[in-house]
Design an enzyme around this catalytic site. Structure first.
Site, mmCIF file in Angstrom:
data_model
loop_
_atom_site.group_PDB
_atom_site.id
_atom_site.type_symbol
_atom_site.label_atom_id
_atom_site.label_comp_id
_atom_site.label_asym_id
_atom_site.label_seq_id
_atom_site.Cartn_x
_atom_site.Cartn_y
_atom_site.Cartn_z
ATOM 1 C CB VAL A 92 30.100 -62.972 -0.898
ATOM 2 C CG1 VAL A 92 31.089 -62.604 -1.980
ATOM 3 C CG2 VAL A 92 30.690 -62.634 0.471
ATOM 4 C CB SER A 93 30.065 -58.415 0.557
ATOM 5 O OG SER A 93 30.241 -57.157 1.161
#
Length: 272
Positions: A94-95
């Site tokens: 994520v990210s």
């Protein structure tokens, strides 16, 4: 704590001792985030094992003594998998961790079955988000100053505030990274991009994006989807940067549908 790649890292795993027909998930977290921040997702995926570790200087992992980059940390992740007795994984990030997940899949294709990219980009060649959100995202005060975090939470994370109690629950799970740990995570991705390599990605890829993400705009997911030939893009309506937690039921359903789908012809040929 596990010694891997010349580093001491805090590692968490779920259900590795239970028989399963599913490959474990190797998860790379967002910048500065500790294991507890994503533990709710691991706990929901009850049918498969889940592996995650705190980056140097985050959570309970000791401060890094020397800088690192995606190449060295991907190799370090394989050393963790070796010690846990895991050969092949579904890789998810994520990210900031989505960039790590891309690099791991490109560097270690033999250990990667499928790839899930959440609220992420192709690295330095990205379309930037809302300047107000980005400036606050880069400010480590969001971890150490509860007033700062509370005041700017909506700008940072969007839809998280729409679920009663969810903001307080998430903030309560965070532990501030050390200044050196946070700095080294920022430095690790300077100049890095996956864009030239993405057309050669020979994996099934799920790209998950929120349409109200102020930090990683949806267009970045569309770029990834265009560049990766075996990818699909799923957009979460009303999703901010933390839609993985705010839209937990929909996110888990999407993950299961993708990870449990029959192998494509290309995957079948690779397995043979």
């Amino acid at each position: 704590m596990i010694e891997a790649g010349g580093r001491t890292l805090r590692v968490a795993h779920w259900r590795l001792d239970k028989p399963s027909d599913h490959a474990p998930i190797l998860f790379f977290n967002g910048i500065g985030a500790n294991i507890e921040a994503v533990a709710p997702l691991a706990e929901r995926l009850t049918e498969r094992a889940f592996i995650m570790f705190d980056m140097p200087g985050t959570g309970e992992s000791p401060d890094p003594t020397v800088p690192y980059n995606p190449f060295t940390m991907s190799w370090t992740a394989t050393q963790i998998l070796d010690q846990l007795g895991v050969e092949e994984v579904d890789v998810m990030g994520v990210s900031w961790g989505g960039a790590m997940a891309q690099h791991f899949a490109l560097q270690h294709p033999g250990r990667t079955r499928r790839l899930v990219l959440v609220a992420t980009t192709a690295g330095m060649l990205m379309v930037p988000g809302n300047p107000a959100a980005l400036s606050k995202m880069a400010n480590p005060r969001r971890y150490v100053d509860p007033k700062f975090m509370n005041e700017h939470f909506m700008t940072l994370y969007g839809g998280m505030t729409k679920r009663p109690g969810s903001k307080e629950d998430h903030i309560g799970r965070l532990k501030p990274p050390s200044p050196r740990g946070y700095l080294y995570q920022l430095v690790a991705m300077l100049g890095w991009t996956s864009l030239p390599a993405l057309p050669f990605m020979d994996k099934e890829v799920l790209i998950m994006m929120g349409d109200e993400d102020q930090i990683v705009p949806l267009v970045n997911g569309k770029i990834l989807n265009t560049m990766i030939r075996n990818s699909r893009l799923e957009v979460f309506e009303g999703g901010g940067h933390l839609f993985l937690l705010t839209h937990a039921d929909e996110s888990v359903a999407s993950l299961r549908a993708f990870l449990d789908a029959p192998s494509t012809e290309a995957e079948s040929r690779r397995a043979a």
